[in-house]
Design an enzyme around this catalytic site. Structure first.
Site, PDB file in Angstrom:
ATOM      1  N   GLU A   1       0.825  -1.210   0.000  1.00  0.00           N
ATOM      2  CA  GLU A   1       0.000   0.000   0.000  1.00  0.00           C
ATOM      3  C   GLU A   1       0.862   1.265   0.000  1.00  0.00           C
ATOM      4  O   GLU A   1       1.978   1.263   0.518  1.00  0.00           O
ATOM      5  CB  GLU A   1      -0.894   0.012   1.250  1.00  0.00           C
ATOM      6  CG  GLU A   1      -1.982  -1.027   1.166  1.00  0.00           C
ATOM      7  CD  GLU A   1      -2.865  -1.095   2.418  1.00  0.00           C
ATOM      8  OE1 GLU A   1      -4.025  -1.455   2.264  1.00  0.00           O
ATOM      9  OE2 GLU A   1      -2.389  -0.792   3.522  1.00  0.00           O
TER      10      GLU A   1
ATOM     11  N   CYS B   1       3.373   8.713   0.832  1.00  0.00           N
ATOM     12  CA  CYS B   1       3.985   7.799   1.798  1.00  0.00           C
ATOM     13  C   CYS B   1       4.110   6.438   1.110  1.00  0.00           C
ATOM     14  O   CYS B   1       3.101   5.859   0.689  1.00  0.00           O
ATOM     15  CB  CYS B   1       3.058   7.735   3.015  1.00  0.00           C
ATOM     16  SG  CYS B   1       3.551   6.526   4.235  1.00  0.00           S
TER      17      CYS B   1
ATOM     18  N   CYS C   1       6.553  -6.638   7.196  1.00  0.00           N
ATOM     19  CA  CYS C   1       7.685  -6.072   7.933  1.00  0.00           C
ATOM     20  C   CYS C   1       8.136  -7.080   8.986  1.00  0.00           C
ATOM     21  O   CYS C   1       7.311  -7.766   9.590  1.00  0.00           O
ATOM     22  CB  CYS C   1       7.272  -4.767   8.619  1.00  0.00           C
ATOM     23  SG  CYS C   1       8.638  -3.930   9.456  1.00  0.00           S
TER      24      CYS C   1
ATOM     25  N   CYS D   1       7.099  -4.269  15.697  1.00  0.00           N
ATOM     26  CA  CYS D   1       6.707  -3.218  16.653  1.00  0.00           C
ATOM     27  C   CYS D   1       5.267  -3.490  17.106  1.00  0.00           C
ATOM     28  O   CYS D   1       4.387  -3.741  16.298  1.00  0.00           O
ATOM     29  CB  CYS D   1       6.810  -1.836  16.004  1.00  0.00           C
ATOM     30  SG  CYS D   1       8.487  -1.459  15.477  1.00  0.00           S
TER      31      CYS D   1
ATOM     32  N   CYS E   1       2.058  -1.518  15.739  1.00  0.00           N
ATOM     33  CA  CYS E   1       1.943  -1.319  14.293  1.00  0.00           C
ATOM     34  C   CYS E   1       1.200  -2.473  13.627  1.00  0.00           C
ATOM     35  O   CYS E   1       1.524  -3.640  13.847  1.00  0.00           O
ATOM     36  CB  CYS E   1       3.339  -1.158  13.687  1.00  0.00           C
ATOM     37  SG  CYS E   1       3.302  -0.960  11.909  1.00  0.00           S
TER      38      CYS E   1
ATOM     39  N   CYS F   1      -0.589   6.341   9.734  1.00  0.00           N
ATOM     40  CA  CYS F   1       0.650   5.689  10.175  1.00  0.00           C
ATOM     41  C   CYS F   1       0.330   4.425  10.949  1.00  0.00           C
ATOM     42  O   CYS F   1      -0.473   4.457  11.889  1.00  0.00           O
ATOM     43  CB  CYS F   1       1.413   6.592  11.137  1.00  0.00           C
ATOM     44  SG  CYS F   1       2.208   7.968  10.401  1.00  0.00           S
TER      45      CYS F   1
END
Ligand code: SAH
Length: 347
Positions: free
Chosen positions: A96, A109, A116, A120, A123, A339
């Site tokens: 995305e 962005c 990933c 974290c 996230c 975010c």
């Protein structure tokens, strides 16, 4: 079995690799500049359109290369005007990107990985785990394809690597991509001051990044205390806060430049007066500024955003101690484009 005759995406190659290939295939070197103009300025997707190149050379190019590798699956528009693009890669993996309208320009962005590996806790992308690194072509195609979709006159001038993935965990493709993004010689022509690479803190790659590009650096700090950062971000066990801050102090910066420290504000976790004071102490000798990002909620999250008063109080403590702190309310949360909300799940 891989198809040996599959065309290569020309966007994957650096100028010097292409120049060598042109030499071998007896194509005059000056054609490179023309081809780059067709691709990056005129958004061309076929060599046949490149009418200032001979038919024979166009055929040679077309038989070896394709241009671009993303398929747009879905575009979701937020109430605040930001748009989330869902792209399918050649191997069917999804990524995305988010286009954010500002007053006089757009910020884009983009993603550096599918999924990933950093884990974290706050996230959403982390929940996917790492699928794979994106190629240089897949990174810059996000920019080329979204630029082609812009209908207004507002220009796309700012770029942040804050989408899916950890850019410094895909360093060689990141550097190749940045060299085309910041290249003013018929490349994508972004100003180096308007391109930001955001990292969770893979300290071992800081110097290599600095040596190979002039993009700006943002560091997702998110806590000023090792115990809290250990709990939020597994990378902290490898590179604890002191090591990270030392690496920031040693990061070569131009006189006007500063490192941006991102700090996701999580209710009752890292939002107290004491947390703000620790942050001040930590950043005392670093050329930096702070972006405070109130937590963006997502499905089944264990965290919450602090209330507005707490956010403002946290900012005030930093400002009163001469630390520039800006509250960044992420856009696009109604379409999961803010975010930490990117999960490439077609929803
Ligand atoms: N891996 C890179 C870039 C992707 S995350 C990095 O860690 O910097 C981009 C930013 O979004 C980071 O600063 C991260 O801390 C923040 N972020 C992640 N999840 C968030 C959430 N749910 N709410 C607010 N910010 C979040």
């Amino acid at each position: 079995m891989p198809n040996l005759f599959e065309k290569q995406d020309i966007l994957n190659f650096s100028d010097s690799t292409l120049s060598d290939w042109f030499k071998t295939n007896k194509i005059a070197p000056y054609h490179l500049k023309q081809i780059k103009k067709w691709i990056y300025v005129k958004n061309s997707k076929s060599f046949y359109e490149m009418t200032d190149i001979s038919k024979k050379n166009r055929e040679i190019l077309e038989s070896f290369f394709c241009i671009g590798s993303l398929e747009t699956i879905k575009i979701r528009k937020s109430k605040d005007g930001s748009k989330k693009y869902l792209f399918k890669l050649k191997d069917s993996n999804l990524i995305e990107s988010v286009l954010i309208p500002e007053k006089n320009h757009y910020t884009l962005c983009i993603s550096s990985q599918a999924g990933c590996a950093q884990g974290c806790r706050f996230c959403q992308t982390a929940k996917l785990g790492l699928v794979r690194n994106l190629s240089k072509a897949e990174i810059i195609s996000q920019i080329i394809d979204i630029k082609a979709d812009l209908k207004e006159h507002k220009r796309l001038t700012n770029l942040v690597f804050m989408g899916m993935g950890e850019p410094l965990a895909n360093l060689s493709n990141l550097i190749l991509a940045l060299n085309t993004i910041i290249d003013s010689n018929e490349g994508l022509c972004f100003s180096k001051r308007r391109v930001t690479v955001s990292t969770c803190g893979i300290v071992s790659n800081f110097q290599k990044l600095a040596q190979n590009t002039e993009a700006r650096l943002a560091v997702s700090l998110n806590a000023a205390d090792n115990k809290i950062r250990d709990m939020l971000m597994p990378i902290n066990k490898k590179y604890p806060i002191e090591t990270l801050i030392d690496a920031c102090k040693n990061y070569p910066l131009k006189p006007r430049d500063r490192i941006t420290f991102e700090y996701v504000l999580l209710k009752d976790i890292n939002d107290s007066e004491n947390d703000a004071k620790k942050l001040i102490k930590l950043l005392k000798e670093v050329k930096g500024k702070v972006n405070l990002i109130p937590f963006n909620n997502h499905f089944k999250s264990e965290f919450e955003a602090p209330n507005l008063d707490t956010v403002l109080q946290f900012q005030k403590i930093l400002s009163d101690n001469n630390i520039t702190a800006i509250i960044r309310n992420s856009k696009g949360s109604d379409v999961s484009a803010a975010c930490g909300q990117l999960a490439a799940n077609c929803l």
